[in-house]
Motif scaffolding. Structure first.
Motif, PDB file in Angstrom:
ATOM      1  N   PRO A  71     -24.877  42.606  37.143  1.00  0.00           N
ATOM      2  CA  PRO A  71     -23.561  42.228  36.613  1.00  0.00           C
ATOM      3  C   PRO A  71     -23.039  40.945  37.239  1.00  0.00           C
ATOM      4  O   PRO A  71     -23.358  40.620  38.386  1.00  0.00           O
ATOM      5  N   PRO A  72     -22.234  40.191  36.492  1.00  0.00           N
ATOM      6  CA  PRO A  72     -21.527  39.052  37.086  1.00  0.00           C
ATOM      7  C   PRO A  72     -20.498  39.563  38.092  1.00  0.00           C
ATOM      8  O   PRO A  72     -20.313  40.779  38.256  1.00  0.00           O
ATOM      9  N   LEU A  73     -19.820  38.661  38.748  1.00  0.00           N
ATOM     10  CA  LEU A  73     -18.717  39.072  39.608  1.00  0.00           C
ATOM     11  C   LEU A  73     -17.589  39.609  38.731  1.00  0.00           C
ATOM     12  O   LEU A  73     -17.365  39.122  37.621  1.00  0.00           O
ATOM     13  N   LYS A 108      -5.148  34.440  43.878  1.00  0.00           N
ATOM     14  CA  LYS A 108      -5.787  35.038  45.051  1.00  0.00           C
ATOM     15  C   LYS A 108      -7.111  35.676  44.673  1.00  0.00           C
ATOM     16  O   LYS A 108      -8.100  35.602  45.431  1.00  0.00           O
ATOM     17  N   ALA A 109      -7.154  36.310  43.517  1.00  0.00           N
ATOM     18  CA  ALA A 109      -8.401  36.915  43.051  1.00  0.00           C
ATOM     19  C   ALA A 109      -9.459  35.848  42.792  1.00  0.00           C
ATOM     20  O   ALA A 109     -10.633  36.028  43.134  1.00  0.00           O
ATOM     21  N   ILE A 110      -9.057  34.729  42.198  1.00  0.00           N
ATOM     22  CA  ILE A 110     -10.003  33.644  41.938  1.00  0.00           C
ATOM     23  C   ILE A 110     -10.498  33.039  43.245  1.00  0.00           C
ATOM     24  O   ILE A 110     -11.671  32.676  43.382  1.00  0.00           O
ATOM     25  N   ASN A 111      -9.616  32.939  44.238  1.00  0.00           N
ATOM     26  CA  ASN A 111     -10.051  32.450  45.551  1.00  0.00           C
ATOM     27  C   ASN A 111     -11.128  33.342  46.145  1.00  0.00           C
ATOM     28  O   ASN A 111     -12.057  32.874  46.805  1.00  0.00           O
ATOM     29  N   LYS A 112     -10.989  34.641  45.940  1.00  0.00           N
ATOM     30  CA  LYS A 112     -12.011  35.567  46.440  1.00  0.00           C
ATOM     31  C   LYS A 112     -13.336  35.357  45.723  1.00  0.00           C
ATOM     32  O   LYS A 112     -14.405  35.470  46.328  1.00  0.00           O
ATOM     33  N   LYS A 117     -19.068  32.717  46.079  1.00  0.00           N
ATOM     34  CA  LYS A 117     -20.007  31.793  45.468  1.00  0.00           C
ATOM     35  C   LYS A 117     -20.232  30.621  46.402  1.00  0.00           C
ATOM     36  O   LYS A 117     -19.581  30.476  47.417  1.00  0.00           O
ATOM     37  N   ASP A 118     -21.150  29.737  46.023  1.00  0.00           N
ATOM     38  CA  ASP A 118     -21.391  28.518  46.789  1.00  0.00           C
ATOM     39  C   ASP A 118     -21.254  27.347  45.836  1.00  0.00           C
ATOM     40  O   ASP A 118     -22.241  26.722  45.444  1.00  0.00           O
TER      41      ASP A 118
END
Length: 238
Positions: A71-73, A108-112, A117-118
């Motif tokens: 699954p993706p994130l 905040k969720a997107i920051n996580k 990721k890199d």
């Protein structure tokens, strides 16, 4: 980053779509009202993020996630906080948003996601306290940390209510702020306000047609009150 929404409530879909559209590094592929309808796109496209509701018709979000081998994130969305403990048992789940949630919580969720990721270009979403100039360099003071932006690299600045997004050739920054403050800070150079929500760098405009400016793969609206000044600045020679 490519993302999809799996959510059966239309108001919740609309909120997620509006939040995603504020962040230029997020690309929404599609919206689905059931998990089973999303199977084909997961097989055909590279999906980086799923915004996944828990209570869905036919199969729950958690049970659907169990069926995916790679699954993706995932950012879970639900109106019930009692599912949080169970959802974090799955490595793919990065965050858990309880409805109704605001844009700041969404960031905040997107920051996580970014921390998992890199990315080639790091995205930062912060609250801006101060803007300091030094010739063509702008230093954005965020919680006592100065982030340097080359003014010539700024492609456009977008505002949405209390938030501002600055898009450069290397990075996108979204934060609490005002477009007025950035308009005053970008008086020099080829910057011009073309809409109540947009300041653009004329150097990056690819074409103008009707009430749209094409810039950095984006269609940016041109407001009626700003159109005359814009066309005076880019007046054709023929």
């Amino acid at each position: 980053m490519n993302c999809i929404i799996i959510e059966d409530e239309v108001p919740a879909q609309e909120i997620l779509v509006s939040y995603i559209q504020k962040l230029p590094d997020l690309h929404l592929l599609d919206v689905y009202n059931s998990a089973l309808k999303a199977n084909s796109i997961l097989q055909e496209e590279k999906v980086d993020i799923i915004f996944l509701d828990i209570n869905l018709p036919s199969i729950s979000g958690i049970n659907y996630l169990k069926t995916l081998k790679r699954p993706p994130l995932v950012i879970m969305t639900t109106a019930y906080s009692n599912y949080a403990a169970e959802s974090f048992e799955y490595d793919a789940i990065v965050d858990y948003l309880v409805k109704p949630f605001g844009f700041e919580r969404f960031l905040k969720a997107i920051n996580k996601i970014e921390s998992r990721k890199d990315p080639i270009h790091k995205i930062q979403y912060e609250s801006v306290n101060e803007i300091v100039h030094n010739d063509l360099t702008i230093f954005v003071n965020v919680d006592k940390v100065l982030h340097k932006i080359n003014q010539n690299d700024i492609i456009y600045v977008q505002s949405d209510r209390n938030y501002v997004t600055v898009v450069t050739k290397e990075i996108s920054l979204s934060f609490i702020g005002s477009l007025k403050k950035w308009r005053e800070s970008l008086k020099e150079g080829n910057f011009i306000q073309i809409h109540k929500s947009f300041i653009v760098n004329i150097d990056y405009i690819e074409k103008l047609t009707g009430n749209l400016a094409y810039i950095h793969k984006q269609k940016i609206p041109v407001g009626k009150t700003f159109k005359e000044e814009l066309f005076n600045r880019v007046r054709p020679i023929n």
